[in-house]
Structures are given as C-alpha cells and as structure tokens.
Design an enzyme around this catalytic site. Structure first.
Site, PDB file in Angstrom:
ATOM      1  N   CYS A  25       0.806  -1.230   0.000  1.00 42.46           N
ATOM      2  CA  CYS A  25       0.000   0.000   0.000  1.00 42.46           C
ATOM      3  C   CYS A  25       0.836   1.275   0.000  1.00 42.46           C
ATOM      4  O   CYS A  25       0.528   2.216  -0.731  1.00 42.46           O
ATOM      5  CB  CYS A  25      -0.929   0.008   1.203  1.00 42.46           C
ATOM      6  SG  CYS A  25      -2.051  -1.374   1.247  1.00 42.46           S
ATOM      7  N   ARG A  69      15.305   0.952   2.316  1.00 44.07           N
ATOM      8  CA  ARG A  69      15.255  -0.298   1.563  1.00 44.07           C
ATOM      9  C   ARG A  69      14.507  -1.367   2.341  1.00 44.07           C
ATOM     10  O   ARG A  69      14.862  -2.528   2.336  1.00 44.07           O
ATOM     11  CB  ARG A  69      16.650  -0.780   1.194  1.00 44.07           C
ATOM     12  CG  ARG A  69      16.600  -1.780   0.042  1.00 44.07           C
ATOM     13  CD  ARG A  69      17.942  -2.290  -0.431  1.00 44.07           C
ATOM     14  NE  ARG A  69      18.853  -1.222  -0.718  1.00 44.07           N
ATOM     15  CZ  ARG A  69      20.114  -1.189  -0.299  1.00 44.07           C
ATOM     16  NH1 ARG A  69      20.603  -2.170   0.429  1.00 44.07           N
ATOM     17  NH2 ARG A  69      20.899  -0.184  -0.605  1.00 44.07           N
ATOM     18  N   SER A  70      13.426  -0.979   2.977  1.00 40.21           N
ATOM     19  CA  SER A  70      12.638  -1.937   3.744  1.00 40.21           C
ATOM     20  C   SER A  70      11.832  -2.825   2.811  1.00 40.21           C
ATOM     21  O   SER A  70      11.586  -2.483   1.649  1.00 40.21           O
ATOM     22  CB  SER A  70      11.700  -1.207   4.710  1.00 40.21           C
ATOM     23  OG  SER A  70      10.699  -0.525   3.976  1.00 40.21           O
ATOM     24  N   ASP A 119      20.590   2.661   1.453  1.00 43.17           N
ATOM     25  CA  ASP A 119      20.403   2.145   2.798  1.00 43.17           C
ATOM     26  C   ASP A 119      21.626   2.523   3.627  1.00 43.17           C
ATOM     27  O   ASP A 119      22.566   3.129   3.124  1.00 43.17           O
ATOM     28  CB  ASP A 119      20.212   0.631   2.752  1.00 43.17           C
ATOM     29  CG  ASP A 119      19.420   0.108   3.934  1.00 43.17           C
ATOM     30  OD1 ASP A 119      18.833   0.915   4.680  1.00 43.17           O
ATOM     31  OD2 ASP A 119      19.373  -1.125   4.112  1.00 43.17           O
ATOM     32  N   ALA A 124       8.339   8.659   5.853  1.00 44.59           N
ATOM     33  CA  ALA A 124       8.555   8.327   7.264  1.00 44.59           C
ATOM     34  C   ALA A 124       7.541   9.024   8.158  1.00 44.59           C
ATOM     35  O   ALA A 124       6.997  10.076   7.811  1.00 44.59           O
ATOM     36  CB  ALA A 124       9.968   8.731   7.681  1.00 44.59           C
TER      37      ALA A 124
END
Length: 198
Positions: free
Chosen positions: A17, A52-53, A75, A131
């Site tokens: 999402c 880079r999650s 990252d 974030a």
C-alpha cells in the site's frame, strides 16, 4: 519482495500500500509521462529512495524501475542501482551524489534524528516524505527553486489499502467465473478501514 505483476493471466498481484501510494502521488505531481509506451512512463527519470525496507523501499524501487526510471536504493551501508532489467551494488557513489542527480527523492528513514541535507536537492525536484518523522527541514527545502514537497502519504496509503481490499474481494468471488458475473460495488456501499496505532 518478489517483483511479479500477475499471479496468473488476468489476476494482478496486490502491491504494498505505501509503495503504491507513492506511485499515485508521483502521478498526481505530473512525474509520469503517459504519452510514453508502457514501462517507459518514467523514462529518463532518476529517483533516489532513502529506505530499503521490505514494505516500502524495495517494492517501490522495483515498481519505479518497471516504469522506466533509474532508481538509487540507498540504505545505511550500501547503494543499489535498480533498473527494469537489473539491480547492482554501486561502490563508487555516495548518497549525496545520488540525490544530486535525482529529480525525485523519497525519504523513509524511521529516525527522528535523520535529516536530508537540503543542499543536495536540485531545483524542480519532487521530494516525498514517507517516514512518520520529518526527514526534511521543510522551511529550508521550500527555499530550493521549484521544489515540490509532499510531507506525508498516510491518507493515500489508506486509500490504496481499500483498493487492495476491493481487488481481493473481486478476485476471490470472480475466480473462474465468466464476465457476466463480475462483481461491482453497489453505489450506496461504503468501505471503511481501521488501523491500530501502537
């Protein structure tokens, strides 16, 4: 994250999402050129993603690269260059160099202490903060000529969750049926979502 578009012919995969929300925001900001052929809507566009999650950074890098962009996935300890055909570790670049060559910068660092240095941001850049903390000094960023800043993506993310829920419902109830039985939302129905904040 597996970069797969369809589960089987005609059955699209669900897309994370938040990553999808960023794509829709970039479309609304005019970054996509829909006159270009499919998979080239972001041709000649360089993007830096500072995250880079598995739930945001990696899927978003793959999605933007699939649309023709050159993406720098930044990252803590490495930088990947992601294109439609490949991703590789970049050893000869820095986060500053990547951001300076980007017309789109997406920050998603989950730390209250991280700030994107605004002197790295070039004029006419789109900056999206994903974030929950502000990764940018907004007052300083808005002094950069022509910059467009999106401070949060939460409401669009919730809309993409609802989109995914409707797609799941359609796929579950229509799998293997002919087109006469396609499910449509009744105009009076409303969809609600709830999120727990911990």
């Amino acid at each position: 994250y597996r970069n797969v578009r369809y589960l089987e012919p005609g059955v699209k995969c669900l897309v994370p999402c938040t990553a999808l929300a960023v794509v829709k925001i970039l479309e609304a900001c005019g970054q996509y050129n829909f006159k270009n052929p499919l998979r080239q809507h972001l041709a000649n566009t360089t993007v830096s993603i500072i995250n880079r999650s598995e739930i945001m950074g990696r899927p978003l890098a793959a999605m933007l690269a699939n649309d023709g962009a050159t993406v720098y996935s930044i990252d803590v300890n490495s930088i990947y260059k992601v294109t439609h055909n490949s991703h590789l570790v970049v050893h000869d670049s820095t986060p500053e160099a990547c951001v300076r060559r980007s017309s789109i910068v997406i920050t998603g660092v989950p730390s209250i202490s991280y700030r994107l240095p605004t002197e790295w941001v070039q004029p006419n850049t789109v900056v999206v903060n994903v974030a929950s903390f502000k990764n940018v000094d907004e007052a300083s960023l808005l002094k950069v000529p022509g910059v467009r800043y999106v401070p949060q993506v939460g409401k669009v993310t919730v809309s993409m969750l609802e989109r995914n829920l409707v797609r799941l419902h359609q796929q579950f109830h229509n799998h293997g049926r002919n087109k006469k039985n396609v499910w449509y939302a009744h105009p009076g129905w409303q969809f609600y979502t709830a999120a727990a904040v911990t």
